[in-house]
Design a protein around this motif. Structure first.
Motif, PDB file in Angstrom:
ATOM      1  N   TYR A 289       0.868  -1.175   0.000  1.00 39.75           N
ATOM      2  CA  TYR A 289       0.000   0.000   0.000  1.00 39.75           C
ATOM      3  C   TYR A 289       0.909   1.231   0.000  1.00 39.75           C
ATOM      4  O   TYR A 289       1.524   1.565   1.007  1.00 39.75           O
ATOM      5  CB  TYR A 289      -0.936  -0.035   1.204  1.00 39.75           C
ATOM      6  CG  TYR A 289      -1.903  -1.197   1.116  1.00 39.75           C
ATOM      7  CD1 TYR A 289      -3.101  -1.060   0.428  1.00 39.75           C
ATOM      8  CD2 TYR A 289      -1.593  -2.432   1.677  1.00 39.75           C
ATOM      9  CE1 TYR A 289      -3.983  -2.133   0.311  1.00 39.75           C
ATOM     10  CE2 TYR A 289      -2.468  -3.505   1.560  1.00 39.75           C
ATOM     11  CZ  TYR A 289      -3.661  -3.345   0.876  1.00 39.75           C
ATOM     12  OH  TYR A 289      -4.530  -4.410   0.750  1.00 39.75           O
ATOM     13  N   THR A 290       0.988   1.845  -1.167  1.00 40.91           N
ATOM     14  CA  THR A 290       1.963   2.917  -1.381  1.00 40.91           C
ATOM     15  C   THR A 290       1.349   4.310  -1.287  1.00 40.91           C
ATOM     16  O   THR A 290       1.991   5.290  -1.654  1.00 40.91           O
ATOM     17  CB  THR A 290       2.625   2.737  -2.764  1.00 40.91           C
ATOM     18  OG1 THR A 290       1.608   2.726  -3.778  1.00 40.91           O
ATOM     19  CG2 THR A 290       3.395   1.430  -2.812  1.00 40.91           C
ATOM     20  N   ASP A 291       0.101   4.438  -0.811  1.00 39.73           N
ATOM     21  CA  ASP A 291      -0.527   5.750  -0.692  1.00 39.73           C
ATOM     22  C   ASP A 291       0.273   6.635   0.259  1.00 39.73           C
ATOM     23  O   ASP A 291       0.844   6.166   1.255  1.00 39.73           O
ATOM     24  CB  ASP A 291      -1.950   5.619  -0.141  1.00 39.73           C
ATOM     25  CG  ASP A 291      -2.763   4.575  -0.893  1.00 39.73           C
ATOM     26  OD1 ASP A 291      -2.621   4.523  -2.113  1.00 39.73           O
ATOM     27  OD2 ASP A 291      -3.514   3.824  -0.251  1.00 39.73           O
ATOM     28  N   ASP A 292       0.287   7.921  -0.027  1.00 43.21           N
ATOM     29  CA  ASP A 292       0.885   8.896   0.872  1.00 43.21           C
ATOM     30  C   ASP A 292      -0.113   9.188   1.992  1.00 43.21           C
ATOM     31  O   ASP A 292      -1.176   9.761   1.763  1.00 43.21           O
ATOM     32  CB  ASP A 292       1.226  10.178   0.105  1.00 43.21           C
ATOM     33  CG  ASP A 292       1.914  11.213   0.991  1.00 43.21           C
ATOM     34  OD1 ASP A 292       2.223  10.881   2.159  1.00 43.21           O
ATOM     35  OD2 ASP A 292       2.140  12.344   0.519  1.00 43.21           O
TER      36      ASP A 292
ATOM     37  N   TYR B 194       8.668  -2.139  11.979  1.00 45.82           N
ATOM     38  CA  TYR B 194       8.368  -0.714  11.879  1.00 45.82           C
ATOM     39  C   TYR B 194       9.659   0.066  11.633  1.00 45.82           C
ATOM     40  O   TYR B 194      10.628  -0.065  12.375  1.00 45.82           O
ATOM     41  CB  TYR B 194       7.685  -0.233  13.168  1.00 45.82           C
ATOM     42  CG  TYR B 194       6.455  -1.042  13.503  1.00 45.82           C
ATOM     43  CD1 TYR B 194       5.222  -0.727  12.937  1.00 45.82           C
ATOM     44  CD2 TYR B 194       6.533  -2.154  14.339  1.00 45.82           C
ATOM     45  CE1 TYR B 194       4.094  -1.494  13.220  1.00 45.82           C
ATOM     46  CE2 TYR B 194       5.407  -2.918  14.616  1.00 45.82           C
ATOM     47  CZ  TYR B 194       4.196  -2.584  14.058  1.00 45.82           C
ATOM     48  OH  TYR B 194       3.084  -3.349  14.331  1.00 45.82           O
ATOM     49  N   GLY B 195       9.650   0.853  10.548  1.00 48.77           N
ATOM     50  CA  GLY B 195      10.813   1.660  10.209  1.00 48.77           C
ATOM     51  C   GLY B 195      11.820   0.951   9.331  1.00 48.77           C
ATOM     52  O   GLY B 195      12.960   1.397   9.202  1.00 48.77           O
ATOM     53  N   LEU B 196      11.423  -0.151   8.690  1.00 47.90           N
ATOM     54  CA  LEU B 196      12.367  -0.948   7.899  1.00 47.90           C
ATOM     55  C   LEU B 196      12.372  -0.477   6.452  1.00 47.90           C
ATOM     56  O   LEU B 196      11.442  -0.741   5.688  1.00 47.90           O
ATOM     57  CB  LEU B 196      12.000  -2.426   7.958  1.00 47.90           C
ATOM     58  CG  LEU B 196      12.939  -3.362   7.208  1.00 47.90           C
ATOM     59  CD1 LEU B 196      14.352  -3.260   7.756  1.00 47.90           C
ATOM     60  CD2 LEU B 196      12.449  -4.795   7.284  1.00 47.90           C
ATOM     61  N   GLY B 197      13.442   0.227   6.074  1.00 45.90           N
ATOM     62  CA  GLY B 197      13.599   0.677   4.704  1.00 45.90           C
ATOM     63  C   GLY B 197      14.590  -0.179   3.951  1.00 45.90           C
ATOM     64  O   GLY B 197      15.119  -1.170   4.461  1.00 45.90           O
TER      65      GLY B 197
ATOM     66  N   LEU C 263       5.785  -2.012   8.151  1.00 46.91           N
ATOM     67  CA  LEU C 263       5.657  -0.575   7.946  1.00 46.91           C
ATOM     68  C   LEU C 263       7.024  -0.008   7.593  1.00 46.91           C
ATOM     69  O   LEU C 263       7.948  -0.023   8.408  1.00 46.91           O
ATOM     70  CB  LEU C 263       5.108   0.092   9.217  1.00 46.91           C
ATOM     71  CG  LEU C 263       4.884   1.596   9.153  1.00 46.91           C
ATOM     72  CD1 LEU C 263       3.795   1.947   8.149  1.00 46.91           C
ATOM     73  CD2 LEU C 263       4.519   2.144  10.528  1.00 46.91           C
ATOM     74  N   GLU C 264       7.133   0.477   6.373  1.00 44.00           N
ATOM     75  CA  GLU C 264       8.406   1.032   5.927  1.00 44.00           C
ATOM     76  C   GLU C 264       8.681   2.377   6.581  1.00 44.00           C
ATOM     77  O   GLU C 264       9.839   2.753   6.787  1.00 44.00           O
ATOM     78  CB  GLU C 264       8.399   1.157   4.405  1.00 44.00           C
ATOM     79  CG  GLU C 264       9.758   1.441   3.804  1.00 44.00           C
ATOM     80  CD  GLU C 264       9.735   1.360   2.291  1.00 44.00           C
ATOM     81  OE1 GLU C 264      10.617   1.990   1.668  1.00 44.00           O
ATOM     82  OE2 GLU C 264       8.852   0.683   1.733  1.00 44.00           O
ATOM     83  N   GLY C 265       7.645   3.119   6.903  1.00 42.49           N
ATOM     84  CA  GLY C 265       7.808   4.402   7.564  1.00 42.49           C
ATOM     85  C   GLY C 265       7.790   4.259   9.069  1.00 42.49           C
ATOM     86  O   GLY C 265       8.087   3.208   9.634  1.00 42.49           O
ATOM     87  N   ALA C 266       7.412   5.341   9.737  1.00 46.13           N
ATOM     88  CA  ALA C 266       7.373   5.386  11.200  1.00 46.13           C
ATOM     89  C   ALA C 266       5.954   5.693  11.665  1.00 46.13           C
ATOM     90  O   ALA C 266       5.136   6.226  10.913  1.00 46.13           O
ATOM     91  CB  ALA C 266       8.345   6.436  11.723  1.00 46.13           C
ATOM     92  N   VAL C 267       5.673   5.358  12.913  1.00 44.21           N
ATOM     93  CA  VAL C 267       4.430   5.750  13.560  1.00 44.21           C
ATOM     94  C   VAL C 267       4.713   7.054  14.300  1.00 44.21           C
ATOM     95  O   VAL C 267       5.513   7.074  15.248  1.00 44.21           O
ATOM     96  CB  VAL C 267       3.933   4.669  14.536  1.00 44.21           C
ATOM     97  CG1 VAL C 267       2.621   5.094  15.163  1.00 44.21           C
ATOM     98  CG2 VAL C 267       3.779   3.332  13.821  1.00 44.21           C
ATOM     99  N   LEU C 268       4.086   8.130  13.862  1.00 44.36           N
ATOM    100  CA  LEU C 268       4.369   9.464  14.393  1.00 44.36           C
ATOM    101  C   LEU C 268       3.152   9.984  15.155  1.00 44.36           C
ATOM    102  O   LEU C 268       2.057  10.075  14.606  1.00 44.36           O
ATOM    103  CB  LEU C 268       4.729  10.416  13.255  1.00 44.36           C
ATOM    104  CG  LEU C 268       5.909   9.962  12.369  1.00 44.36           C
ATOM    105  CD1 LEU C 268       6.105  10.919  11.196  1.00 44.36           C
ATOM    106  CD2 LEU C 268       7.183   9.847  13.190  1.00 44.36           C
TER     107      LEU C 268
ATOM    108  N   ILE D 194       3.210  -1.407   4.126  1.00 37.39           N
ATOM    109  CA  ILE D 194       2.763  -0.014   4.066  1.00 37.39           C
ATOM    110  C   ILE D 194       3.999   0.846   3.864  1.00 37.39           C
ATOM    111  O   ILE D 194       4.921   0.827   4.690  1.00 37.39           O
ATOM    112  CB  ILE D 194       2.013   0.390   5.352  1.00 37.39           C
ATOM    113  CG1 ILE D 194       0.791  -0.517   5.549  1.00 37.39           C
ATOM    114  CG2 ILE D 194       1.583   1.848   5.292  1.00 37.39           C
ATOM    115  CD1 ILE D 194       0.092  -0.311   6.870  1.00 37.39           C
ATOM    116  N   ALA D 195       4.032   1.614   2.781  1.00 41.28           N
ATOM    117  CA  ALA D 195       5.233   2.350   2.416  1.00 41.28           C
ATOM    118  C   ALA D 195       5.341   3.712   3.089  1.00 41.28           C
ATOM    119  O   ALA D 195       6.407   4.327   3.073  1.00 41.28           O
ATOM    120  CB  ALA D 195       5.292   2.519   0.894  1.00 41.28           C
ATOM    121  N   SER D 196       4.293   4.215   3.678  1.00 43.71           N
ATOM    122  CA  SER D 196       4.260   5.584   4.196  1.00 43.71           C
ATOM    123  C   SER D 196       4.396   5.611   5.720  1.00 43.71           C
ATOM    124  O   SER D 196       4.231   4.597   6.403  1.00 43.71           O
ATOM    125  CB  SER D 196       2.938   6.246   3.791  1.00 43.71           C
ATOM    126  OG  SER D 196       2.801   7.521   4.354  1.00 43.71           O
TER     127      SER D 196
END
Length: 756
Positions: A432-435, A531-534, A510-515, A484-486
């Motif tokens: 899921y690449t949505d911003d 979580y946070g794995l790029g 989750l490629e991004g972070a939970v902010l 999840i890319a965002s």
């Protein structure tokens, strides 16, 4: 099937008695129903007693007693495994005692590790008797057979060796007449299959990531990492069958797969061992599965073509090349724009982080608040899938199901009120690449509200007439790992007089972070996810951006980058998790980056490996490894137990922590002779050593075989410290050594060799 209805005794009474009872208020029926409920308890006990006669159906507490009846040596329980198979197979062991097949099966039953036994005298260079010729046992290795050369040193090698007189029991030698080797695999193979969901049927698979060099080149890992594929383990059909490479959870090799596919295309009799049963990789183009005749295993290393970087590509449309060692896939130019979906298996030491494991018990542990009947609003649930055929808002056609996580978040925000409860179920393993970083997709968590975003199937029930419905609260959390890319932005909007809301993330990559934005969020739970794995590193996984002073945070079976808790002043609870990674490994605990920055929070850690420094207000920690120094503000509260704590840490009292315990014991033994040099020598020796400290490696955070026993067996009860504590590897190894004493043929010496 036994009748268990409450009125079964009442129905046995004559009709005139029941009619009379009906006229008098059915008091007799109420009494008979009470008697029937007690009868059910008694019959249940009788059924359990019958089941307990058999090892296949007995309760766990009965296993040792049945073991006593057959004379099975009692061993140590390990991990989530059971000694049931060991007891069940004891008589079979004795019927073929001393054979290699029995020793292999015994090793699997008492450890849970896949194992292969090798009689090393068969691998020796020797003058052969004409009555017992071994055609494959040649004195020299063919330089033309690259596949055979790649297997040298493995349990599947065919090369002959000269004699090695060192002691195999000490791990120093292998090839000698009395030596028997047991090769075991500690790395587990986790299969990511195509997702299916009840009456819905096929829902999709992993979507490979497009490489930077063009759309015809894909990375099998959706986060863009280099990924080594693993074999999908296959069990032998009988206890007497010896294991082969195709049965084991081994990292896949190009040559073996290429030869197997070539054999299938040529119609060879024994071909297809990797593809006909539990295929090691499956590929679909626009929903159509690629036949094995069009699937090719190749070396897809970078090469320069016309001044540009490229990989080997198919010469015909509809064909696909894949590389199991680099985790790559290439397409023909005419297939570049087609949807690509794959299914495969990856390796990991434990079921930590995002993966396809069965998480039903884990989900049930947080589901209760979502199912409460006295909530102000009914439970709302929505499915998310990339498969357009499933998208619908019609409840009689399996709805509501939407096509993007962004749309699901918008629908939640539109109905998010105080006390609301919602579940967003990601039904497949798609990307899921949505911003999701703009204001419209800021996840709103009002006071007392509960929202869960979970990787799980949502089974649809066929209700007849072509209609099918999904029931809120019903989940099937297994065989899925959506990507999840965002980043995910979250805002708690509870009023000062309200209880803060809760957000739960479960089973995600989750490629991004939970902010966490400025507000008042009550609780954040990150479970069974990564979580946070790029593509390049394990980056920040969770951060509190502004005031959330009441926030409690819980991590369970998670792999996560840096945790920046800001001014969150609640409890930060972490169990069975890996925090951060170490890409420098310079050995200075004080110079490592901060991985848990929670100066106002109370830390509660159990079975955790932290690759970096830690800061907190108070701390309670058990069975954990801290590679960086700790700075705890309130040292009068809390305790660290059975953990590794590096030099220079400021912590509360420590109980049986390394290397403090070893220093104290040596100091007590040497008395005045103890010197600073002795202390420094202990600190240099008693340090954790890992197979890999890179998050993309399949052995990430696994303690290496060279790791000192003060750490591998320094946890409570003799377990290892750190995130792999729950595997109970020391107990498995001790079981194997004890069991071999009984079943090893006389005169032979066994060595245990760890392949992974």
């Amino acid at each position: 099937m036994r009748d268990t209805s409450l009125d079964r005794l009442y129905r046995l009474l004559p009709g005139h008695i029941r009619a009379s009872d009906a006229n008098e208020g059915r008091q007799l029926q109420a009494l008979m129903e009470i008697l029937a409920s007690e009868l059910e308890v008694v019959e249940g006990d009788i059924d359990a007693l019958y089941d307990n006669w058999f090892i296949e159906t007995c309760e766990d507490w009965v296993v040792p007693y049945i073991g006593d009846l057959v004379g099975a040596r009692m061993l140590r329980p390990f991990g989530d495994g059971s000694l049931r198979a060991y007891v069940a197979n004891t008589l079979s062991y004795r019927q073929a005692k001393g054979t290699l097949a029995v020793i292999e099966q015994l090793a699997r039953d008492v450890t849970g590790w896949p194992a292969v036994g090798v009689e090393f005298f068969r691998r020796l260079i020797q003058a052969q008797n004409v009555n017992h010729v071994r055609l494959g046992n040649l004195a020299t290795v063919s330089l033309r057979d690259a596949d055979a050369a790649s297997l040298i040193g493995s349990p599947f090698e065919t090369a002959a060796q000269s004699v090695d007189v060192r002691d195999i029991a000490k791990g120093q030698g292998r090839y000698n007449i009395p030596n028997l080797g047991l090769f075991v695999w500690r790395i587990q193979s986790f299969s990511l299959p195509f997702a299916y969901d009840g009456t819905s049927g096929y829902l999709g698979g992993i979507i490979p990531r497009e490489a930077a060099i063009g759309p015809g080149f894909r990375l099998l890992d959706p986060a863009g990492r280099s990924l080594r594929l693993f074999n999908r383990q296959r069990t032998e059909s009988a206890i007497g069958q010896l294991s082969t490479e195709a049965n084991m959870p081994v990292p896949l090799r190009r040559r073996a797969l290429a030869a197997d596919l070539d054999g299938l295309r040529a119609g060879a009799a024994r071909a297809g061992r990797y593809f006909l049963t539990r295929p090691v990789i499956e590929v679909r183009l626009d929903g159509t599965e690629i036949p094995l005749a069009k699937l090719h295993c190749c070396n897809l290393e970078d090469r320069i073509e016309g001044g540009n970087t490229a990989w080997n590509r198919p010469v015909a449309a509809g064909h696909v090349h894949f590389d199991p060692e680099l985790g790559r896939l290439s397409l023909h130019a005419s297939d570049e724009q087609k949807l690509v979906e794959v299914a495969y298996a990856f390796g990991a030491p434990h079921d930590i982080g995002g993966g396809p494991t069965d998480r039903r018990e884990a989900v049930a542990s947080w589901m209760e608040p979502f199912l409460t009947e006295d909530a102000p609003t009914p439970l709302w649930q929505i499915g998310v899938t990339r498969r357009a055929e499933e998208v619908t808002n019609d409840p009689d056609q399996g709805g509501p199901v939407v096509g993007s996580l962004a749309e699901a978040i918008e629908l939640w925000n539109a109905r998010a009120v105080a006390g609301a409860r919602g579940i967003i179920a990601l039904l497949d393993s798609a990307s899921y690449t949505d911003d999701l970083t703009d204001a419209d997709h800021l996840i709103d968590i009002p006071g007392g509200a509960h929202l869960a975003i979970v990787a799980a199937g949502w089974p649809a029930e066929d209700i007849g007439g072509g209609a099918r419905r999904r029931t809120a609260g019903i989940l099937s959390p297994q065989d899925r790992r959506p990507h999840i890319a965002s980043d995910l932005h979250v805002k708690g909007t509870a009023q000062a007089s309200e209880t803060g809301g809760t957000l739960i993330l479960d089973g995600l990559l989750l490629e991004g972070a939970v902010l966490i934005e400025d507000g008042d969020l009550g609780r954040l739970e990150l479970r069974h996810g990564t979580y946070g794995l790029g593509a390049a590193e394990l980056a920040t996984g969770m951060a509190v951006l502004a005031s959330n002073t009441r926030l409690d945070i819980r991590l369970d079976h998670a792999i996560i980058g840096a945790i920046e808790a800001g001014d969150a002043a609640g409890v930060l609870s972490i169990c069975d998790s890996i925090i951060g990674e170490d890409r420098i490994a310079d050995g200075d605990p004080a110079a490592m980056p901060v991985m848990i920055d929670a100066p106002d929070a109370d830390l509660v850690l159990g079975r955790v490996t932290v690759f970096g420094r830690v800061a907190g207000r108070t701390i309670e920690a058990d069975d954990s490894i801290f590679t960086g120094s700790l700075t705890i503000a309130r040292r009068q509260q809390g305790c660290l137990r059975f953990s590794y704590v590096p030099e220079g840490s400021r912590t509360p009292r420590r109980y049986r922590c390394a290397p403090d315990l070893q220093i104290a014991q040596t100091k007590e033994r040497l008395q005045a002779a103890f010197s600073p040099a002795d202390e420094q020598a202990i600190r240099e020796r008693v340090q954790p050593a890992f197979t890999s400290t890179f998050a993309e490696h399949y052995a990430f955070a696994q303690l290496a075989r060279r790791c000192p026993p003060e750490i591998t067996e320094g946890g409570e009860g003799g377990r290892e410290m750190g995130a792999m504590n729950g595997l109970t590897n020391p107990m498995r190894l001790a079981n194997l050594r004890d069991a071999l004493d009984e079943y090893l043929p006389f005169g032979l010496t066994a060595g245990i060799i760890f392949e992974t």
